[in-house]
Write a protein that holds these residues in place. Structure first.
Motif, PDB file in Angstrom:
ATOM      1  N   GLU A  47     -17.082 -19.102 -38.205  1.00  0.00           N
ATOM      2  CA  GLU A  47     -18.055 -19.789 -38.859  1.00  0.00           C
ATOM      3  C   GLU A  47     -18.977 -19.904 -37.552  1.00  0.00           C
ATOM      4  O   GLU A  47     -20.178 -19.817 -37.766  1.00  0.00           O
ATOM      5  CB  GLU A  47     -17.692 -21.370 -38.756  1.00  0.00           C
ATOM      6  CG  GLU A  47     -18.702 -22.096 -39.353  1.00  0.00           C
ATOM      7  CD  GLU A  47     -18.855 -21.858 -41.056  1.00  0.00           C
ATOM      8  OE1 GLU A  47     -19.913 -21.918 -41.391  1.00  0.00           O
ATOM      9  OE2 GLU A  47     -18.032 -20.986 -41.525  1.00  0.00           O
ATOM     10  N   ASP A  72     -24.521 -29.780 -45.969  1.00  0.00           N
ATOM     11  CA  ASP A  72     -25.774 -29.278 -45.988  1.00  0.00           C
ATOM     12  C   ASP A  72     -26.749 -30.523 -45.109  1.00  0.00           C
ATOM     13  O   ASP A  72     -27.685 -30.195 -44.636  1.00  0.00           O
ATOM     14  CB  ASP A  72     -26.242 -29.326 -47.320  1.00  0.00           C
ATOM     15  CG  ASP A  72     -25.552 -28.009 -47.978  1.00  0.00           C
ATOM     16  OD1 ASP A  72     -25.347 -27.061 -47.082  1.00  0.00           O
ATOM     17  OD2 ASP A  72     -25.521 -28.105 -49.195  1.00  0.00           O
ATOM     18  N   ARG A  74     -27.097 -30.936 -39.147  1.00  0.00           N
ATOM     19  CA  ARG A  74     -28.071 -30.090 -38.438  1.00  0.00           C
ATOM     20  C   ARG A  74     -26.931 -29.423 -37.105  1.00  0.00           C
ATOM     21  O   ARG A  74     -26.232 -30.254 -36.702  1.00  0.00           O
ATOM     22  CB  ARG A  74     -29.245 -30.421 -38.146  1.00  0.00           C
ATOM     23  CG  ARG A  74     -30.190 -30.892 -39.167  1.00  0.00           C
ATOM     24  CD  ARG A  74     -31.438 -31.487 -38.871  1.00  0.00           C
ATOM     25  NE  ARG A  74     -32.395 -30.652 -38.122  1.00  0.00           N
ATOM     26  CZ  ARG A  74     -33.224 -29.766 -38.785  1.00  0.00           C
ATOM     27  NH1 ARG A  74     -33.251 -29.778 -40.025  1.00  0.00           N
ATOM     28  NH2 ARG A  74     -34.146 -28.926 -38.166  1.00  0.00           N
ATOM     29  N   LEU A  75     -27.291 -28.307 -36.807  1.00  0.00           N
ATOM     30  CA  LEU A  75     -26.744 -27.897 -35.436  1.00  0.00           C
ATOM     31  C   LEU A  75     -26.811 -28.810 -34.287  1.00  0.00           C
ATOM     32  O   LEU A  75     -26.063 -29.216 -33.609  1.00  0.00           O
ATOM     33  CB  LEU A  75     -27.281 -26.629 -34.847  1.00  0.00           C
ATOM     34  CG  LEU A  75     -26.769 -25.473 -35.797  1.00  0.00           C
ATOM     35  CD1 LEU A  75     -27.494 -24.220 -35.246  1.00  0.00           C
ATOM     36  CD2 LEU A  75     -25.174 -25.103 -35.324  1.00  0.00           C
ATOM     37  N   SER A 135     -25.806 -12.375 -43.113  1.00  0.00           N
ATOM     38  CA  SER A 135     -25.869 -12.077 -41.563  1.00  0.00           C
ATOM     39  C   SER A 135     -25.167 -10.565 -41.447  1.00  0.00           C
ATOM     40  O   SER A 135     -25.574 -10.051 -40.285  1.00  0.00           O
ATOM     41  CB  SER A 135     -24.830 -13.098 -40.848  1.00  0.00           C
ATOM     42  OG  SER A 135     -23.653 -13.091 -41.109  1.00  0.00           O
ATOM     43  N   GLN A 169     -29.409 -17.398 -37.688  1.00  0.00           N
ATOM     44  CA  GLN A 169     -30.056 -17.873 -38.902  1.00  0.00           C
ATOM     45  C   GLN A 169     -29.834 -19.299 -39.099  1.00  0.00           C
ATOM     46  O   GLN A 169     -31.024 -19.779 -39.821  1.00  0.00           O
ATOM     47  CB  GLN A 169     -28.976 -17.060 -39.975  1.00  0.00           C
ATOM     48  CG  GLN A 169     -29.231 -15.351 -40.026  1.00  0.00           C
ATOM     49  CD  GLN A 169     -28.480 -14.787 -41.247  1.00  0.00           C
ATOM     50  OE1 GLN A 169     -27.272 -15.108 -41.296  1.00  0.00           O
ATOM     51  NE2 GLN A 169     -29.117 -14.076 -41.970  1.00  0.00           N
ATOM     52  N   ARG A 170     -29.034 -20.048 -38.737  1.00  0.00           N
ATOM     53  CA  ARG A 170     -29.024 -21.364 -39.041  1.00  0.00           C
ATOM     54  C   ARG A 170     -29.991 -22.039 -38.413  1.00  0.00           C
ATOM     55  O   ARG A 170     -30.554 -22.915 -38.955  1.00  0.00           O
ATOM     56  CB  ARG A 170     -27.694 -22.067 -38.877  1.00  0.00           C
ATOM     57  CG  ARG A 170     -27.572 -23.252 -39.152  1.00  0.00           C
ATOM     58  CD  ARG A 170     -25.968 -24.048 -39.249  1.00  0.00           C
ATOM     59  NE  ARG A 170     -25.888 -25.388 -39.454  1.00  0.00           N
ATOM     60  CZ  ARG A 170     -24.935 -25.806 -39.806  1.00  0.00           C
ATOM     61  NH1 ARG A 170     -23.760 -25.176 -39.849  1.00  0.00           N
ATOM     62  NH2 ARG A 170     -24.730 -27.284 -40.221  1.00  0.00           N
ATOM     63  N   ARG A 185     -33.267 -21.530 -40.015  1.00  0.00           N
ATOM     64  CA  ARG A 185     -33.436 -22.249 -41.110  1.00  0.00           C
ATOM     65  C   ARG A 185     -33.888 -23.786 -40.896  1.00  0.00           C
ATOM     66  O   ARG A 185     -34.487 -24.473 -41.753  1.00  0.00           O
ATOM     67  CB  ARG A 185     -32.071 -22.115 -42.164  1.00  0.00           C
ATOM     68  CG  ARG A 185     -31.988 -20.638 -42.664  1.00  0.00           C
ATOM     69  CD  ARG A 185     -30.984 -21.006 -43.826  1.00  0.00           C
ATOM     70  NE  ARG A 185     -29.721 -21.507 -43.403  1.00  0.00           N
ATOM     71  CZ  ARG A 185     -28.771 -20.666 -42.791  1.00  0.00           C
ATOM     72  NH1 ARG A 185     -28.680 -19.486 -42.537  1.00  0.00           N
ATOM     73  NH2 ARG A 185     -27.507 -21.450 -42.677  1.00  0.00           N
ATOM     74  N   GLU A 186     -33.105 -24.375 -39.966  1.00  0.00           N
ATOM     75  CA  GLU A 186     -33.042 -25.621 -39.716  1.00  0.00           C
ATOM     76  C   GLU A 186     -34.554 -26.176 -39.093  1.00  0.00           C
ATOM     77  O   GLU A 186     -34.984 -27.117 -38.769  1.00  0.00           O
ATOM     78  CB  GLU A 186     -32.153 -26.148 -38.769  1.00  0.00           C
ATOM     79  CG  GLU A 186     -30.755 -26.084 -39.743  1.00  0.00           C
ATOM     80  CD  GLU A 186     -29.601 -26.709 -38.637  1.00  0.00           C
ATOM     81  OE1 GLU A 186     -29.576 -27.000 -37.688  1.00  0.00           O
ATOM     82  OE2 GLU A 186     -28.632 -26.722 -39.084  1.00  0.00           O
ATOM     83  N   ASN A 223     -26.728 -20.757 -48.421  1.00  0.00           N
ATOM     84  CA  ASN A 223     -27.713 -21.208 -47.493  1.00  0.00           C
ATOM     85  C   ASN A 223     -28.844 -21.972 -48.042  1.00  0.00           C
ATOM     86  O   ASN A 223     -29.775 -22.677 -47.332  1.00  0.00           O
ATOM     87  CB  ASN A 223     -28.391 -20.041 -46.565  1.00  0.00           C
ATOM     88  CG  ASN A 223     -26.981 -19.491 -45.834  1.00  0.00           C
ATOM     89  OD1 ASN A 223     -26.040 -20.148 -45.455  1.00  0.00           O
ATOM     90  ND2 ASN A 223     -27.065 -18.143 -45.609  1.00  0.00           N
TER      91      ASN A 223
END
Length: 780
Positions: free
Chosen positions: A221, A253, A256-257, A307, A375-376, A379-380, A448
């Motif tokens: 992941e 969803d 967030r990171l 990705s 990528q994440r 996006r965030e 995503n």
């Protein structure tokens, strides 16, 4: 800044080096700068094992978070402890000023000198290292950690000496060029085994034991990125979360990171930035290149996609979208920029240089690869007001690029580029790419960008709907591409699996469901199951017609669209009924098509007779189904209407009159057929004569004029049909005469191998035989 005792301080706010006046020279061995501490549970990386004769300059290049600094520190410590060095200099090389300051500090400590400024001190240090300098024979290792800009080392590269080594870590791939005694080592993310071993060890050090399958899933992941794994492990240790719970939160969803890594004060291994911000410096530097903002926006469009491989064609199309977003667009009369594919290539190459993505233009299908954690983070970082728009554009770009040709793709970019801005695509190469690539990108979008593509279905196989609650064309395109790729069963399985979820969400009679069912029916028919296909088409037609019931209260435009869809389904049903040999069924479908046309005329306000082509097709199938007399009735009316509308010598009537004569003969009225076909032939010959005369006049006045002629093949068909009906009507000798003349003209005008010659010869032989038989009967 200089003090009264001749000391000075240089550097940035985050790094200041202070130098006293005079002091004693350094004793060997000597270390300048602090080597970072060893990371917790440091992993040996076999890929970086030094060769027997290491290069004097090694460059470790890789994306943010792959562990370059730790690997360089480990190499430095190993050499120091082994007694292989007299001098170790560790430089945090984030800027030219930092490099100058470190070099000045080194010469100050080594010689006890008092450099006037960092620039002078750096030059003294380099001179000390060069041949003839005092440090020429000193065994040294200089580590330049975190080089951001190659220009920062202009004139500052340590000299190449047998006793000295240089080690550089950087994101910048353009620094990492082989040659000049330099060895380039690409530092990847952990392998699967390395990631598993690291997580196992670091959690065990905290007294934690997690199931191996969960650890492997967590490593996948996080894309096996060492930085991400370290911060995730620290978060697990600090919060007491299980690995399974952490994975669940990663997939949420709403999380967030930033919520899933430690606060800056709790980051492990002296890390300075939490995971979401690890790429900020690289992205800001790349985004500052002209045109400003393009690099970030291109990365934002790539962020919702797969990705493991995005076709370059997708991001080439994205440049047109980015052009529309620029507020500093040039005036219409300004010099045009480079073509979109060239500018896309330049921007992707820029992002590749900064290790923000991997770009391989030679791999057309998977040209671009972006780390999933990056990528994440991207996006965030996109405001919610733009996130849905970017995801929708990415989906549309992917659909456009999946089409068959560049010209078609260009024509479909109207949703991105207004008519005045459209231009022909500069290349004609095909843009279609394998279905697996398309499918992986659709699944990524579904996962995503749930605001655009609502995920549903079994794990690993996601399906999506656009924000208008309609199955996105992109989702259908996945199955279509499987079929185009010669994998009809895979396409059928894909659509069949998709149907229940779609029908449950949108309703059994939704247009998207009908489109799915149509594809399933077609694939079943193409696989040979015509019965199932025909049954499905009939059910679809009945379901659509049921929506015309009064209780649905549709607007006229909605009714028209619905009947047009039914008409399309009927045409497909007719095709497969024909393939099944059910000619009466085809005739019934065409009668229904005539009824649909009448309905559309009534609802749409159209006046006049139904479409000539549709009525002619209906008559043709009526005759082929065995009702020749019924076909004659329809054709007779068609001929009357066309003669009235266009006249007897209009080519538009010729085919209708030919088929009218044919079905008159098939209905048993051979003499009537001879009359109709004789009149038709005379009209065709008169038109041909006039065209020949006009062509001759044009040619005499203009030697470049091109002579025209009524379609001679149409005349040949009429003559052959007339000969056949002549023979049927009891005049085989007349049939022989007509066919003999026809054969003579065909021999003059057609190629010797033309198939019409064989057909005419066969018919002539038949009627010659019939004619001889009649003479024998008369002789008796």
């Amino acid at each position: 800044m200089r003090a009264s005792n001749h000391s000075f301080a240089v550097g940035h706010a985050d790094q200041v080096a202070y130098y006293a006046g005079r002091h004693a020279p350094a004793a060997w061995p000597h270390q300048v700068g602090a080597v970072p501490n060893t990371a917790h549970c440091f992993q040996h990386r076999a890929v970086l094992d030094a060769p027997d004769t290491p290069a004097r300059c090694r460059i470790l290049v890789g994306a943010v978070g792959t562990g370059k600094t730790q690997l360089a520190a480990n190499e430095a410590r190993t050499a120091w402890r082994a007694g292989q060095l007299d001098l170790l200099v560790w430089v945090t090389a984030g800027s030219r000023a930092a490099v100058l300051a470190a070099y000045a500090r080194a010469i100050a400590e080594i010689t006890g000198s008092d450099p006037a400024d960092p620039e002078q001190g750096a030059q003294e240090f380099l001179a000390w290292l060069r041949p003839g300098g005092a440090g020429e024979t000193v065994r040294r290792l200089i580590v330049l950690d975190g080089l951001v800009d190659p220009d920062d080392l202009r004139g500052l590269w340590p000299p190449d000496r047998p006793v000295g080594r240089t080690l550089v870590t950087t994101w910048r791939r353009d620094v990492a060029r082989e040659g000049l005694g330099r060895q380039v080592v690409t530092v990847p993310s952990f392998s699967s085994a390395e990631a598993f071993g690291y997580l196992t060890a670091v959690l065990a050090a905290s007294g934690r034991v997690e199931p191996p399958g969960q650890l492997e899933a967590l490593a996948r992941e996080l894309g096996h990125l060492p930085l991400a794994l370290a911060q995730a492990a620290a978060h697990l240790a600090g919060t007491g979360l299980s690995c399974a719970d952490y994975l669940r939160l990663l997939g949420d969803d709403g999380r967030r990171l930033a919520d899933l890594v430690p606060d800056p004060g709790g980051l492990p291994d002296e890390q300075s930035l939490p995971l979401p911000h690890a790429w900020d410096v690289a992205l800001e530097r790349a985004d500052a290149v002209e045109p400003v903002g393009t690099a970030r926006m291109l990365l934002e469009l790539a962020a919702p996609l797969a990705s493991d491989g995005i076709p370059a064609a997708v991001l080439t199309g994205a440049v047109r979208y980015l052009d529309r977003q620029r507020t500093d667009r040039p005036a219409a009369d300004a010099e045009p920029d480079a073509e979109p594919d060239e500018r896309a290539d330049e921007t992707l190459a820029l992002l590749h240089r900064w290790s923000l993505l991997d770009y391989d233009p030679a791999d057309r299908d998977r040209s671009v690869r972006v780390h999933p954690v990056l990528q994440r983070a991207v996006r965030e970082g996109v405001p919610a007001s733009r996130a849905a728009e970017l995801a929708d554009v990415a989906a549309n770009l992917l659909f456009v690029a999946s089409r068959q040709s560049a010209d078609e793709a260009n024509s479909m970019t109207s949703f991105l580029v207004p008519p005045g801005d459209r231009a022909p695509h500069p290349r004609s190469r095909a843009l279609d790419f394998p279905p697996d690539v398309l499918r992986s990108n659709v699944e990524a979008l579904t996962r995503n960008a749930p605001a655009t593509m609502l995920g549903s279905g079994e794990p690993g196989l996601r399906y999506g709907w656009s924000t208008g609650q309609e199955l996105h064309d992109l989702v259908l395109r996945v199955g279509d591409t499987l079929a185009d790729d010669g994998r009809p069963q895979a396409a059928l399985d894909y659509f069949v699996a998709l149907l229940p979820t779609t029908a449950d969400r949108l309703g059994a009679r939704h247009q998207s469901v009908t489109r799915l069912r149509g594809r399933i029916a077609r694939l079943r028919a193409e696989s040979g199951d015509l019965t199932a296909a025909v049954t499905e088409y009939r059910r679809m037609i009945d379901d659509q017609l049921a929506l015309l019931a009064p209780e649905y209260a549709l607007y006229p435009a909605q009714r028209i669209r619905l009947v047009e869809e039914v008409t399309e389904l009927r045409h497909r049903l007719a095709h497969w009924l024909e393939q099944a040999g059910d000619l009466p069924g085809v005739a019934r479908v065409h009668r229904d098509l005539l009824a649909d046309d009448d309905y559309l005329a009534a609802v749409g306000g159209r006046t006049g007779p139904p479409d000539f082509t549709l009525r002619r097709d209906a008559a043709e199938w009526q005759g082929r189904a065995g009702d020749a007399a019924g076909a004659v009735v329809v054709y007779r009316q068609l001929v009357i209407e066309q003669l009235h509308a266009w006249g007897p010598e209009n080519p538009g009537t010729f085919d209708t009159r030919l088929r009218f004569g044919h079905w008159l003969g098939e209905s048993g009225d051979a003499r009537g057929a001879v009359t109709v076909l004789t009149d038709l032939l005379n009209d065709q010959l008169r038109l041909r004569s006039r065209e020949t005369a006009r062509s001759a006049r044009d040619t005499s006045s203009n030697p470049y004029a091109v002579a025209t002629d009524t379609d001679r093949s149409a005349i040949f068909r009429t003559r052959a049909a007339l000969a056949h009906r002549r023979g049927q009507s009891g005049d085989p000798r007349g049939a022989v005469a007509l066919l003999s003349d026809l054969l003579t003209e065909q021999l003059r005008l057609l190629h010797p191998d033309h198939p019409d010659l064989a057909t005419t010869r066969q018919a002539l032989a038949y009627w010659q035989e019939q004619s001889r038989g009649r003479r024998w009967l008369r002789g008796r």
